[in-house]
Write an enzyme that holds these catalytic residues in place. Structure first.
Site, PDB file in Angstrom:
ATOM      1  N   ASP A   1      25.880  35.520 -13.945  1.00  0.00           N
ATOM      2  CA  ASP A   1      25.357  34.287 -13.592  1.00  0.00           C
ATOM      3  C   ASP A   1      26.174  33.327 -12.598  1.00  0.00           C
ATOM      4  OD1 ASP A   1      24.256  31.750 -14.964  1.00  0.00           O
ATOM      5  OD2 ASP A   1      26.340  31.345 -15.348  1.00  0.00           O
TER       6      ASP A   1
ATOM      7  N   GLU B   1      22.879  36.434  -9.835  1.00  0.00           N
ATOM      8  CA  GLU B   1      22.188  35.139  -9.422  1.00  0.00           C
ATOM      9  C   GLU B   1      22.698  34.580  -8.309  1.00  0.00           C
ATOM     10  OE1 GLU B   1      20.690  31.503 -12.295  1.00  0.00           O
ATOM     11  OE2 GLU B   1      22.907  32.196 -12.335  1.00  0.00           O
TER      12      GLU B   1
END
Length: 747
Positions: free
Chosen positions: A344, A380
């Site tokens: 993330d 990401e």
């Protein structure tokens, strides 16, 4: 339990060896550390850790067994302006806890200050209101588990939420719904196999905290991007309880999925923690060594640097933070047997100081680590800081969520006038983003939707977000959705609108599953799941977010279509290439990649008339890819430069590709024509001349009815041979408005 032995500073955390437990915790700022043991009634016993080596405090307790709940109290300076926030009245989780019991109840005692006076010191005991770390047994019968380790180019990812995936599945025992056990239940495995899924990517399963402001409003941190213990599986997803048995249940889930040939990828959040900014609670890192674990503002260390929008950012350049992250990753691979990670806001991990540095310490450690470097690593590739959008800029070992793929494909199918060159590049693996760093087409994790944003059904049903249920007056969530409601906002009874929405969903799914790279499908998109226009359902632990498995029956045709196209991809190597197209003659699995359309890219090389050896190629059908005009001829530079073009054809040359399912060098002759028409009117295409193929069969038409599609596909791996479906070279072929047509060469 009166004996306390010196123990060892390594490994960090609580380690049961079969006889007793070694406890070790890092804190450079601490003056004294107390280990706190809790019995079933909550009675606390404190043991001072008198041994310290290289700022690691440790002891061995020979009588402490699995199931023991514990925490720490750290004595040291409280000087927020200098970055120190020690407060021994606060019970702290072990950063290396492998299991956590209970939840935070958000009493004021879990905060280090008194409400209304952030500069004060709160001395109330937080233990009665805190979750506790748990000693676990490391022993588990893996029964010879062998991770599938499927190559990237053969991978199809299914992004899912542990709880939301099965909460409403009536085919599961009630106690399994919303749990690790439910994810790997045989009913679910049958569904994954039907879809051709090879990997489950689970939203965060590290122990996380439900934010105080959400709990106060009757909401929850549903997505779980609020981690507090990086080695502990979230206790709320366990059907077996939170006293350590969640570890066994998680391992059983992984073992069962592996037996079914399915990999497990974890969405991990190392960029920040659940402690928030200077007004947040004191749960773990803040009270252990605030200055070591967090990035603080240089001129006033009361405050935290925030590249994540959550209040804090981990100080990844600190050696003990790096060690924690790497130890966590290795633990999940070696002890929990997971197969990869999606990071993330990974750009935050690359910030050595202020700028994103693709050669930062974290990436150096991953590159040389013999365990972590061998599993799937997905970034990401952005964060919220300046210069944080880094799509295409991660190191060669990494794959990336390709945000440009998502945006380009959405824009193409909603009819935006961006031209077709970028669409062609995204369809063929985004070589412009990844080839220069030595990466292959599978560096691109292709996705149309993700947990964050509209579902596929909502993408074709809403122009605007509808997040009122989140309690933030619809201010939260992105306004840049690149969606199109097909003429009506939200649900419609108009059959014309609903047919168009169905076709658009099939267009997007077909594009995703037949693009080069790694497709990621979001759980529920295959059955028309809706969040009723909510594009930020992070706080909705409700039916808004949970899959309604009745949709699988209501939209059985969409489920079947998704399964058929996924299996079409899997059955044909030309859709899962290991190398980029060259736009020139030669075996389809060799060669490099091409960049901007009309130059050296997916659209073709300006020197594409030359073979690799330099000889002229008189037959364009010998090229590995040919882009086609509606009249069946090869596209020119001028065609690519048209900013309003919304239609194109593509010939994929499957002749000469080694069959991956055969021993030796078995060769397949497996060529396809793909026609894409995003225009609002039908387009008349002409099938290319006989040197490309004399006869073709239509196997996908996204504007057809479900029955017609089933007849075309004829079941997994079987194709229609009805004479009416056979298309000859140079035949005219009308492509319906907003439709995709896929043809397979017969002869």
């Amino acid at each position: 339990m009166s004996q306390v032995w010196p123990g060892s500073p390594y490994p960090l955390g609580a380690t049961f060896d079969g006889s007793g437990t070694n406890f070790a915790i890092f804190s450079e700022v601490a003056e004294r550390v107390e280990l706190c043991l809790f019995d079933a009634a909550g009675t606390e016993r404190r043991i001072e850790l008198r041994e310290r080596d290289a700022f690691v405090w440790h002891a061995y307790l020979p009588a402490v067994l699995p199931g023991q709940r514990y925490g720490y109290r750290v004595h040291g300076p409280h000087d927020p302006a200098r970055g120190h926030r020690c407060n021994p009245s606060k019970l702290l989780l072990d950063p290396y806890a492998k299991a956590v019991d209970g939840e935070v109840d958000w009493d004021q005692a879990v905060f280090g200050y008194n409400f209304g006076d952030p500069d004060s010191v709160n001395t109330a005991d937080s233990a009665p209101h805190m979750m506790k770390s748990v000693v676990i047994s490391p022993f588990f019968d893996w029964n010879g588990d062998r991770p599938p380790r499927r190559p990237y180019h053969e991978t199809v990812i299914y992004e899912a939420h542990v709880r939301g995936l099965t909460m409403r599945h009536e085919g599961l025992p009630e106690e399994y719904r919303g749990t690790y056990a439910g994810v790997a239940h045989p009913v679910m495995i049958d569904h994954y196999h039907r879809l051709g899924v090879t990997a489950i990517e689970l939203l965060p399963v590290h122990q996380f905290v439900h934010d105080e402001h959400l709990v106060r409003r009757g909401l929850r941190n549903y997505w779980g991007y609020n981690s507090i213990a990086f080695l502990a599986p979230h206790n709320g997803y366990s059907s077996a309880g939170g006293d350590g048995r969640q570890v066994q249940e998680f391992k059983s889930m992984v073992r069962n999925l592996h037996e079914a040939g399915i990999e497990v990828i974890l969405d991990v959040v190392y960029n920040h923690t659940a402690e928030g900014n200077h007004m947040g609670p004191m749960l773990c890192f803040r009270g252990i060594d605030n200055q070591a674990y967090y990035r603080l503002v240089d001129d006033d260390q009361r405050y935290y640097m925030d590249y994540t929008g959550t209040g804090n950012s981990m100080r990844v350049r600190h050696p003990h933070v790096l060690q924690l992250i790497m130890d966590s990753l290795r633990y999940w691979v070696t002890e929990m047997h997971v197969d990869g990670f999606r990071f993330d806001l990974a750009a935050t991990l690359a910030r050595e100081f202020y700028d994103v540095d693709r050669l930062s310490s974290f990436f150096d450690l991953v590159q040389q680590d013999p365990v972590v470097s061998q599993v799937k690593l997905i970034a990401e590739p952005w964060d919220l800081g300046e210069g944080g959008y880094q799509v295409g800029n991660f190191p060669p070992l990494w794959t990336e969520w390709n945000g440009k793929y998502r945006d380009t494909v959405r824009d193409f199918w909603r009819g935006q006038d961006h031209g077709i060159a970028e669409f062609a590049s995204r369809l063929t693996g985004s070589s412009d983003l990844y080839e220069s760093s030595g990466r292959r087409p599978w560096a691109s994790i292709n996705f149309i939707t993700a947990h964050d944003g509209f579902t596929l059904r909502d993408l074709v049903s809403y122009n605007d977000k509808h997040n009122e249920a989140n309690g933030e007056e619809n201010r939260d969530g992105s306004d840049d959705n690149r969606s199109w409601n097909c003429g009506v906002e939200g649900p419609s009874d108009d059959p014309v609108i609903n047919r168009l929405r169905g076709a658009q969903a099939r267009n997007l799914l077909t594009t995703l599953l037949l693009s080069q790279g790694v497709p990621m499908l979001v759980a529920g998109d295959e059955m028309g799941r809706t969040q009723h226009g909510n594009n930020n359902a992070y706080c909705q632990d409700t039916a808004v977010s949970w899959l309604d498995w009745a949709d699988a029956e209501r939209n059985a045709d969409l489920v079947e279509f998704t399964a058929q196209v996924a299996h079409l991809r899997r059955a044909h190597p030309v859709f899962q290439r290991r190398r980029y197209f060259q736009g020139e003659a030669g075996r389809g699995s060799t060669g490099g990649g091409y960049h901007a359309a009309g130059t050296r890219d997916a659209a073709g090389d300006p020197n594409a008339g030359e073979q690799p050896g330099g000889a002229e190629t008189s037959d364009p059908a010998a090229k590995d890819i040919v882009w086609l005009r509606p009249d069946g001829s090869e596209m020119s530079d001028t065609d690519w430069e048209s900013g309003t073009a919304r239609s194109l054809g593509c010939y994929l040359n499957g002749h000469g590709i080694p069959d991956p399912n055969a021993l030796g060098e078995a060769i397949v002759d497996d060529s396809f024509l793909l026609f894409f028409n995003a225009h609002h009117e039908p387009i008349r295409f002409v099938v290319p001349p006989g040197n490309f193929g004399t006869t073709w069969e239509i196997i996908v038409d996204t504007r057809s009815s479900s029955a017609e599609i089933a007849a075309m596909l004829g079941g997994v791996g079987a194709y229609a041979t009805d004479a009416e479906q056979v298309i000859k070279a140079e035949d005219p072929l009308e492509i319906d408005a907003r439709a995709t047509l896929v043809l397979r060469r017969v002869s």
